[in-house]
Write a protein that holds these residues in place. Sequence first.
Motif, PDB file in Angstrom:
ATOM      1  N   UNK A 171       4.151  15.270  40.057  1.00  8.74           N
ATOM      2  CA  UNK A 171       3.463  14.474  39.237  1.00  8.74           C
ATOM      3  C   UNK A 171       4.181  14.153  37.803  1.00  8.74           C
ATOM      4  N   UNK A 172       4.686  15.333  37.181  1.00 14.88           N
ATOM      5  CA  UNK A 172       5.495  15.302  36.043  1.00 14.88           C
ATOM      6  C   UNK A 172       6.661  14.364  36.007  1.00 14.88           C
ATOM      7  N   UNK A 173       7.477  14.605  37.353  1.00 17.40           N
ATOM      8  CA  UNK A 173       8.576  13.771  37.383  1.00 17.40           C
ATOM      9  C   UNK A 173       8.249  12.234  37.547  1.00 17.40           C
ATOM     10  N   UNK A 174       7.332  11.979  38.276  1.00 11.19           N
ATOM     11  CA  UNK A 174       7.059  10.667  38.652  1.00 11.19           C
ATOM     12  C   UNK A 174       6.561   9.988  37.327  1.00 11.19           C
ATOM     13  N   UNK A 186       2.264   2.849  30.392  1.00 13.91           N
ATOM     14  CA  UNK A 186       2.085   2.761  31.716  1.00 13.91           C
ATOM     15  C   UNK A 186       2.270   4.528  32.167  1.00 13.91           C
ATOM     16  N   UNK A 187       2.812   5.044  31.837  1.00 14.90           N
ATOM     17  CA  UNK A 187       2.597   6.437  32.292  1.00 14.90           C
ATOM     18  C   UNK A 187       1.710   7.199  31.834  1.00 14.90           C
ATOM     19  N   UNK A 195      -6.404  12.086  36.227  1.00 16.71           N
ATOM     20  CA  UNK A 195      -6.922  13.295  35.577  1.00 16.71           C
ATOM     21  C   UNK A 195      -6.014  14.095  35.224  1.00 16.71           C
ATOM     22  N   UNK A 196      -4.927  13.935  34.849  1.00 13.81           N
ATOM     23  CA  UNK A 196      -3.592  14.766  34.427  1.00 13.81           C
ATOM     24  C   UNK A 196      -3.524  14.689  32.864  1.00 13.81           C
TER      25      UNK A 196
END
Length: 323
Positions: A171-174, A186-187, A195-196
Amino acid sequence: MAQIETPSKPHHVVFALLDKFTLISLASAVDALRIANRMAGAKLYTWELMGDGGGTVSCSAGTSFVLDRDLGEVGRDDMLMIVGGVDVARANTKRLLSWLRREARRGITVAGLSTAAHTLAEAGLLDGKRATTHWENHDSFAEDYPDVELTKAVFTIDGKRITTAGGTAEVDLALHLIARDYGEDLAALVADQMIYSSIRTDRDTQRLSIPTRIGVRHPRLSQVIREMEQNIEDPISPSILATNVGMSTRQLERLFRRYLDRSPKRYYMDLRLEKARNLLMQTDMSIINVALASGFTSPSHFSKCYRARYGTTPYRERGAKAD
């Protein structure tokens, strides 16, 4: 959010799924890209699934996935993401590695998700580069690929080589890639949809801090444990550990007894045996080399301590792995 300029050609990601790949790694990356498309109201990203032989491939949870195609040529502007999982060494077939080397020579960006850092390293794509892998595989990776500068980050980018620690690190990489391609706003929207609440960067480490892990906030205790973890192959005596934090050996003993219900010697031994078990389960290192890497100079003493901790000998543990 500022208006996003729709690209004339979407960013395309090719996911190469290894046998018994980790589902959360694929799902985390794909869903972040899907949500980016939804929030932008445009096709910013496209993706496809490929694998050795085509057909279907199973994840580590046992669910089968239909692949879009067999291993083949990847577009020059595409990003190739290899998704690893359980028993990655067995999944690294000669055909897969040859294909990966060939595609890498064409200059594309290659990422190894979860344990697939092993795949990139086995193909020789990480020599002299910085990389990361799941903390549980850290010891075996360091032994198998000494030419790779291993970090403990959630993800690491070194030129056109990317590696992640697995789990939610994808998720962090994406989110990092989305921010790079289309901006931080957008990120952030994608993170909110998932919900991050805390986006990590390549400067964040995988594991919780020592105080959080042991449930105790004591600076000198944390310092001693850090020294222990960094000196497994050549253990430091309790007296030196105590001196390094300005304590007597007896004070250090009381500190460990009070907070961890173990002596410093017992705690240190457990750390060494945990490393030994990881190496036995994840590498083909000889028993004697596993012992040496875990700070044991006597194979018989290593076997005795291992049996007391795990109820079996290192030789039987290795045999059980083969089964």
